[in-house]
Design an enzyme around this catalytic site. Structure first.
Site, PDB file in Angstrom:
ATOM      1  N   ASP A   1       0.752  -1.156   0.068  1.00 29.03           N
ATOM      2  CA  ASP A   1       0.010  -0.110  -0.043  1.00 29.03           C
ATOM      3  C   ASP A   1       0.913   1.320   0.149  1.00 29.03           C
ATOM      4  O   ASP A   1       2.196   1.217  -0.170  1.00 29.03           O
ATOM      5  CB  ASP A   1      -1.087   0.120   1.257  1.00 29.03           C
TER       6      ASP A   1
ATOM      7  N   CYS B   1       3.171  -3.341   4.041  1.00 29.49           N
ATOM      8  CA  CYS B   1       2.309  -2.130   4.362  1.00 29.49           C
ATOM      9  C   CYS B   1       2.817  -1.356   5.594  1.00 29.49           C
ATOM     10  O   CYS B   1       4.141  -1.559   5.757  1.00 29.49           O
ATOM     11  CB  CYS B   1       0.889  -2.433   4.834  1.00 29.49           C
TER      12      CYS B   1
ATOM     13  N   THR C   1       2.760  -1.471   8.942  1.00 26.23           N
ATOM     14  CA  THR C   1       3.232  -2.455   9.853  1.00 26.23           C
ATOM     15  C   THR C   1       3.491  -3.765   9.331  1.00 26.23           C
ATOM     16  O   THR C   1       4.025  -4.398  10.078  1.00 26.23           O
ATOM     17  CB  THR C   1       2.272  -2.644  10.998  1.00 26.23           C
TER      18      THR C   1
ATOM     19  N   HIS D   1       9.750 -23.533  10.294  1.00 26.39           N
ATOM     20  CA  HIS D   1       8.790 -23.915  10.824  1.00 26.39           C
ATOM     21  C   HIS D   1       7.233 -23.738  10.149  1.00 26.39           C
ATOM     22  O   HIS D   1       6.471 -24.736  10.384  1.00 26.39           O
ATOM     23  CB  HIS D   1       8.534 -23.231  12.589  1.00 26.39           C
TER      24      HIS D   1
ATOM     25  N   HIS E   1       6.653 -30.485  11.674  1.00 27.78           N
ATOM     26  CA  HIS E   1       6.047 -29.136  11.122  1.00 27.78           C
ATOM     27  C   HIS E   1       5.101 -29.455  10.061  1.00 27.78           C
ATOM     28  O   HIS E   1       4.037 -28.643   9.762  1.00 27.78           O
ATOM     29  CB  HIS E   1       7.056 -28.166  10.713  1.00 27.78           C
TER      30      HIS E   1
HETATM   31  C1  RB5 Z   1      -1.827   2.877   6.598  1.00 30.22           C
HETATM   32  O1  RB5 Z   1      -1.673   3.987   7.012  1.00 30.22           O
HETATM   33  C2  RB5 Z   1      -1.684   1.594   7.521  1.00 30.22           C
HETATM   34  O2  RB5 Z   1      -2.800   1.374   8.236  1.00 30.22           O
HETATM   35  C3  RB5 Z   1      -1.108   0.462   6.626  1.00 30.22           C
HETATM   36  O3  RB5 Z   1      -0.008   0.712   5.825  1.00 30.22           O
HETATM   37  C4  RB5 Z   1      -0.840  -0.805   7.491  1.00 30.22           C
HETATM   38  O4  RB5 Z   1       0.194  -0.682   8.473  1.00 30.22           O
HETATM   39  C5  RB5 Z   1      -1.951  -1.457   8.026  1.00 30.22           C
HETATM   40  O5  RB5 Z   1      -1.838  -2.760   8.646  1.00 30.22           O
END
Ligand code: RB5
Length: 152
Positions: free
Chosen positions: A11, A70, A72, A103, A138
């Site tokens: 994203d 993304c 996180t 694993h 596993h």
């Molecule tokens: C976008 O701002 C953020 O929410 C997205 O990149 C991500 O971290 C969501 O899990």
């Protein structure tokens, strides 16, 4: 590393890291399929849209592996794991990168571009690609995951 067809998706939070990942994968001669979002896009986009594109093709066997990025990595992993046969793993250090293969035999590596820098991300991708699934107990656990997918 053997030639593999690897998808990449991000994203707006992960698009710059995706570009670095793309460059790295080309250096190691993987076939790369880029699902967007383009680094030139200056709007905010929704991670479920891009995670779905890559996870769908992984689920149907059009890709060998995928990397989804993304802010996180959490959103990409949540969506990826909704698709049958997709084992999405969010990794954030060397240990989780190794274990995601050894694993869990993760086929969708998820990274948080706001959590790790580009150098680390490439290191974790290298480890994930180099490691081997351990099989044995596993495999039994992965079979249980497939059963859960069938039932739910
Ligand atoms: C976008 O701002 C953020 O929410 C997205 O990149 C991500 O971290 C969501 O899990």
């Amino acid at each position: 590393m053997a030639l593999r067809k690897i998808g990449i998706a991000a994203d707006h939070g992960g698009k710059e890291l995706k570009r670095s990942v793309h460059d790295f994968l080309q250096v190691i001669e993987c076939e790369v399929v880029d699902y967007g979002v383009s680094v030139d896009t200056d709007r905010s986009v929704d991670y479920p849209d891009y995670a779905s594109l890559i996870a769908s093709d992984l689920s149907t066997g059009k890709l060998d592996l995928g990397i989804a990025i993304c802010g996180t990595g959490i959103g990409m992993s949540i969506v990826g794991n909704k698709f049958r046969g997709v084992r999405a793993a969010l990794v954030w250090d060397e240990y989780t990168a190794r274990m995601s293969r050894v694993h869990n035999d993760a086929n969708l590596l998820c990274l948080g571009a706001r959590v790790i820098n580009h150098r680390r991300a490439v290191e974790y991708i290298k480890l994930w690609l180099q490691e081997e699934f351990e099989d044995g107990r596993h495999s039994e656990r992965l079979k249980k995951i497939s059963e859960i997918e069938k039932k739910n």
